[in-house]
Design a protein around this motif. Structure first.
Motif, PDB file in Angstrom:
ATOM      1  N   GLU A 158       0.836  -1.205   0.000  1.00  0.00           N
ATOM      2  CA  GLU A 158       0.000   0.000   0.000  1.00  0.00           C
ATOM      3  C   GLU A 158       0.870   1.254   0.000  1.00  0.00           C
ATOM      4  O   GLU A 158       1.925   1.303   0.639  1.00  0.00           O
ATOM      5  CB  GLU A 158      -0.914  -0.003   1.225  1.00  0.00           C
ATOM      6  N   SER A 159       0.392   2.251  -0.715  1.00  0.00           N
ATOM      7  CA  SER A 159       1.180   3.478  -0.893  1.00  0.00           C
ATOM      8  C   SER A 159       1.462   4.183   0.427  1.00  0.00           C
ATOM      9  O   SER A 159       2.463   4.903   0.552  1.00  0.00           O
ATOM     10  CB  SER A 159       0.446   4.433  -1.839  1.00  0.00           C
ATOM     11  N   ILE A 160       0.611   3.974   1.439  1.00  0.00           N
ATOM     12  CA  ILE A 160       0.797   4.663   2.712  1.00  0.00           C
ATOM     13  C   ILE A 160       2.134   4.304   3.348  1.00  0.00           C
ATOM     14  O   ILE A 160       2.771   5.139   4.004  1.00  0.00           O
ATOM     15  CB  ILE A 160      -0.370   4.324   3.679  1.00  0.00           C
ATOM     16  N   PHE A 161       2.595   3.064   3.127  1.00  0.00           N
ATOM     17  CA  PHE A 161       3.868   2.652   3.705  1.00  0.00           C
ATOM     18  C   PHE A 161       5.028   3.375   3.013  1.00  0.00           C
ATOM     19  O   PHE A 161       5.962   3.843   3.673  1.00  0.00           O
ATOM     20  CB  PHE A 161       4.043   1.142   3.594  1.00  0.00           C
ATOM     21  N   VAL A 212       4.862   6.216   1.375  1.00  0.00           N
ATOM     22  CA  VAL A 212       4.781   7.641   1.725  1.00  0.00           C
ATOM     23  C   VAL A 212       5.329   7.877   3.133  1.00  0.00           C
ATOM     24  O   VAL A 212       6.086   8.826   3.367  1.00  0.00           O
ATOM     25  CB  VAL A 212       3.324   8.134   1.614  1.00  0.00           C
ATOM     26  N   SER A 213       4.972   7.004   4.070  1.00  0.00           N
ATOM     27  CA  SER A 213       5.451   7.147   5.443  1.00  0.00           C
ATOM     28  C   SER A 213       6.966   7.017   5.515  1.00  0.00           C
ATOM     29  O   SER A 213       7.634   7.782   6.234  1.00  0.00           O
ATOM     30  CB  SER A 213       4.800   6.101   6.349  1.00  0.00           C
TER      31      SER A 213
END
Length: 256
Positions: A173-176, A178-179
């Motif tokens: 997932e892109s959230i990882f 980005v984080s």
């Protein structure tokens, strides 16, 4: 997300060069002012970065393991179906279609699955295979049981192909990512907020921070998709199934 890795490499070179040049011209000598709070913030950002990195690595590893298990299950169903139809004299066309589906999956599906796509031709071959099994008219209960087992295997293969398509469409997932990028940028940039003129030891420390962040993010991006990158799941199980077909043909020669 390969373009993200390329962008990170470019930024990892450009940003330190710009920062070093600006600090060399406008930076002040290190007097320790405010360094404690900045060090604390940088260490906190580093902890967040490492935590996200470790969790993302575990997710990617589990995804690769699950995908490999799904591929092996599909190859096993193909082999078992070949065993089921081998004793049926009029099932030579079904054997050919099993071999065709396996070869098409290797040659057509695998190159596309790296881009989260699949070829429609193996799916059509699978539908033709099911129809061919239904057209069989085996004699005796033993032959009918083999036909039913072959139909069950077709259903398993169809489901396994759907699962493989879902696996090809998944990724981290892109959230990882980005984080990791945000926390990594904080790890890199926070020490520069002191506006201290760079020295040789500080430059080495900066380069180490940049290297750790960029290598970590690029590594996760490279293993984030199950069918691309250095740890990609290959068609080895399908190639092993093709060798099994040859062995089965040796025991049950196909009849025209």
């Amino acid at each position: 997300m390969g373009w993200v890795a390329v962008l990170l490499v470019v930024l990892s070179v450009a940003i330190p060069l710009i920062a070093f040049r600006v600090l060399r011209r406008k930076g002040r000598d290190d007097d320790g002012h405010g360094s404690s709070s900045i060090d604390f913030s940088a260490n906190l950002a580093l902890a967040v970065y490492l935590l996200v990195l470790a969790y993302a690595a575990v997710l990617c590893r589990d995804g690769l393991w699950t995908t490999e298990t799904d591929v092996q299950a599909e190859a096993e169903s193909l082999t078992e179906m070949y065993w089921s139809v081998a004793p049926i004299p009029e099932a030579a066309p079904v054997r050919t279609q099993i071999r065709q589906y396996t070869a098409q999956s290797i040659d057509l599906d695998w190159p596309l699955m790296a881009d989260s796509e699949m070829s429609p031709l193996p799916g059509q071959t699978l539908a033709d295979m099911r129809a061919s099994v239904l057209r069989l008219r085996p004699i005796g209960d033993a032959g009918k049981n083999l036909q039913q087992d072959a139909l069950d295997r077709v259903s398993e293969i169809s489901h396994a192909r759907t699962v493989r398509g879902d696996d090809a469409g998944t990724g981290l997932e892109s959230i990882f990512v980005v984080s990791m990028i945000i926390s990594g940028l904080l790890v890199i940039a926070l020490p520069w907020t002191l506006r201290v003129r760079p020295t040789f030891p500080s430059i080495v420390a900066d380069l180490v921070r940049v290297g750790v962040v960029v290598i970590g993010v690029c590594f996760i991006i490279l293993i984030s998709h199950p069918f691309s990158g250095p740890g990609a799941v290959g068609p080895d199980a399908f190639k092993a199934a093709q060798r099994q077909y040859d062995q089965i043909d040796g025991q049950f020669p196909a009849q025209p």
